[in-house]
Each structure stands twice: as C-alpha cells, then as structure tokens.
Design an enzyme around this catalytic site. Structure first.
Site, short mmCIF file in Angstrom:
data_model
loop_
_atom_site.label_atom_id
_atom_site.label_comp_id
_atom_site.label_asym_id
_atom_site.label_seq_id
_atom_site.Cartn_x
_atom_site.Cartn_y
_atom_site.Cartn_z
N TYR A 51 0.82 -1.21 0.00
CA TYR A 51 0.00 0.00 0.00
C TYR A 51 0.86 1.27 0.00
CZ TYR A 51 -3.82 -3.12 1.60
OH TYR A 51 -4.74 -4.12 1.74
N LEU A 191 -17.98 -3.02 1.80
CA LEU A 191 -19.07 -2.23 1.25
C LEU A 191 -19.21 -2.41 -0.26
CD1 LEU A 191 -18.50 1.13 3.19
CD2 LEU A 191 -19.64 -0.95 3.94
N ILE A 230 -12.88 -4.63 7.92
CA ILE A 230 -11.97 -3.47 7.93
C ILE A 230 -12.42 -2.42 6.90
CG2 ILE A 230 -9.91 -4.52 8.91
CD1 ILE A 230 -9.01 -5.15 6.02
N ARG A 238 -17.42 9.76 8.02
CA ARG A 238 -17.65 8.36 7.65
C ARG A 238 -16.83 7.43 8.54
NH1 ARG A 238 -21.51 5.53 6.10
NH2 ARG A 238 -22.02 7.18 4.60
#
Length: 282
Positions: A51, A191, A230, A238
C-alpha cells in the site's frame, strides 16, 4: 467510548472485530486519518507493504500516543517479496516504517500460485513468529487449495484469511472451510467497490428500519456473521459512522435477507487470486 468485540485466534490471541483499513490511502493522508480513526475508537489498523503507506501509519501511531498493546496492527508481505530472504528484508522494512518492534499480525498478501513461493514464505512467517517478532500469522486472498497446501507442507494453519467479502460475493464455501479449520474470516471491501450493495433495496430498507445508513448495515451484517471487517474511508464523518455500526443490531431475518443477495462468482468485484502474480490489490 464504544469498543469493538474481539475474535479469538486458534493460537490463543485475539483481534478487534472491527478495524480500520488503509488500502489506496496515500502515505501522507494515512498519517492523518489513522489518528482520526484511533480517536473514533478503532483499535485495529490494517495496512500492507504494497500500500506504500506504512510510514504514514507509523507516524499516526506515534502521534496518537496510545499504549502499544492497545492497538492491533496488521501488515502484509507483497507478492514481489515472497521467498525467505526477500520476506525477511520486507518485514524489516515494515517494522522500521511502522516504528514497531513486534507486529500483531503478518499476512501473505496473495498466494501468487505462478510464483510457487507461498510455502517458503509461510515457513518464513512461522520462523519470525518463533523469534517473537510477530504475534500471529495469517494469509490474504488464499483459496481452499492454497490453505490445504501450506497445511500439508508445514503443519501450520493461518489464524486468519483476509478475503473479498460483501453481500453480492460472500464466499460461503471458503468461509465454511475456514470454520472447519478454526481460521478466522476477515472481509476486505465490505461495502463493495461498485456501490451496488449500498443502493440495493434490501439493504436500504433494513437501514431505514434501524435509522442507520446502508454502509452501517453492511458492516453490521459482517459483524453478525462473525467476520472481522476493515472498512476504509478518508472522510472523518464516515470514519466515525462506520465505527458506530457496532451499535446496529440486525435480526436473524435481516441477516438472512442480506445473505440471500449472494451472486456467486458473478458478484466478485476485486481480482481473482488465480490471476494475481506480481500485481497487488487489497
């Protein structure tokens, strides 16, 4: 402050069930938003060497000033660093960037079957655990055959497998295998990536019934299934509302309605582990 429940590992340790993910978060942004997540109540941060934001996460951990044992930190060895020597170098870099002496959980990011190095890499993770530099070891994006292979060749099972998991693609066969082996399921992209689940009529109706938003319902569904989850967001509001998902208690019928949205492989939104060799993803 609300606290996340914890899920037990077969090695005797445990992990906060609701964590904060930083996939696709820029390094300098991670230094800020991880602090906000910790202030909101998260005590589990999930990053990865691939990442390129471990240094930002490390800066955030220092800024937050929480006791080391109060924050559970996960990172991952990337595909290009598989193999014993490369894994050891990569792990040293991870600890240096995070500013830690010991990692709570270290994962093989992907099985990368075409490289043929997963077993060697897994043995290296076990070696690092024996040295006390990693508390628990696991994998990410592993299929049943990958899990069977490392167990057959090393006798060591991962405590956790982090996989793509959301209502349209919740991998029931793999989750069932995990349960049979005592492996915890962790959901990335909970999501979804295309927004479909967030506007699905089943999800929005349940959200309305609870006075919640669709994202909170999707996280609450994961929690109800017993998964570690996660969610990722860079928006302070949010970040807070995702953590408030802990307060959304779905009924068994609501969980079943969401689970019934499964579309099989057609619902997959991330990359198929069969296709990943050098590339990185969640």
């Amino acid at each position: 402050m609300t606290t996340s429940p914890r899920i037990s590992f077969h090695d005797g340790r445990s992990i906060p069930q609701l964590g904060y993910g930083v996939w696709q978060v820029a390094n300098e942004v991670a230094a800020d938003v991880v602090v906000k997540a910790l202030e909101a109540g998260y005590r589990h941060v999930d990053t990865a060497r691939g990442y390129n934001n471990e240094a930002g996460v490390g800066q955030a951990l220092e800024t937050a000033g929480l006791d080391r044992d109060d924050v559970f930190v996960t990172s991952k060895v990337p595909n290009q660093d598989q193999g014993r020597d490369a894994t050891l170098r990569s792990f040293d870099g991870t600890l240096a960037d995070l500013g830690l002496e010991e990692l709570d959980l270290y994962l093989i990011h992907r099985p990368a079957p075409s490289q043929g190095l997963a077993v060697e890499t897994w043995k290296t993770l076990a070696e690092l655990q024996e040295q006390g530099r990693i508390r628990s070891i696991g994998v990410s994006n592993f299929r049943i055959e990958d899990l069977e292979k490392i167990e057959a060749e090393t006798g060591v099972l991962p405590v956790l497998n982090q996989i793509e998991l959301h209502p349209y693609f919740h991998q029931p066969e793999l989750r069932e295998f995990h349960a049979s082996k005592g492996i915890v399921t962790e959901s990335w992209s909970p999501l979804g990536q295309g927004g479909g689940e967030l506007t699905d009529p089943v999800v929005t109706a349940i959200a309305e019934a609870h006075g919640a938003d669709a994202g909170q319902v999707l996280i609450a569904w994961n929690l109800a299934l017993g998964n570690v989850v996660i969610p990722k967001s860079e928006t302070p509001q949010r970040i807070v509302s995702n953590f408030a998902s802990l307060e959304v208690q779905l009924t068994e019928d609501e969980v079943a309605q969401i689970t019934a949205l499964h579309k099989g492989d057609a619902g997959r939104q991330g990359g198929n582990p069969n296709d990943f060799a050098g590339r990185q993803g969640a």
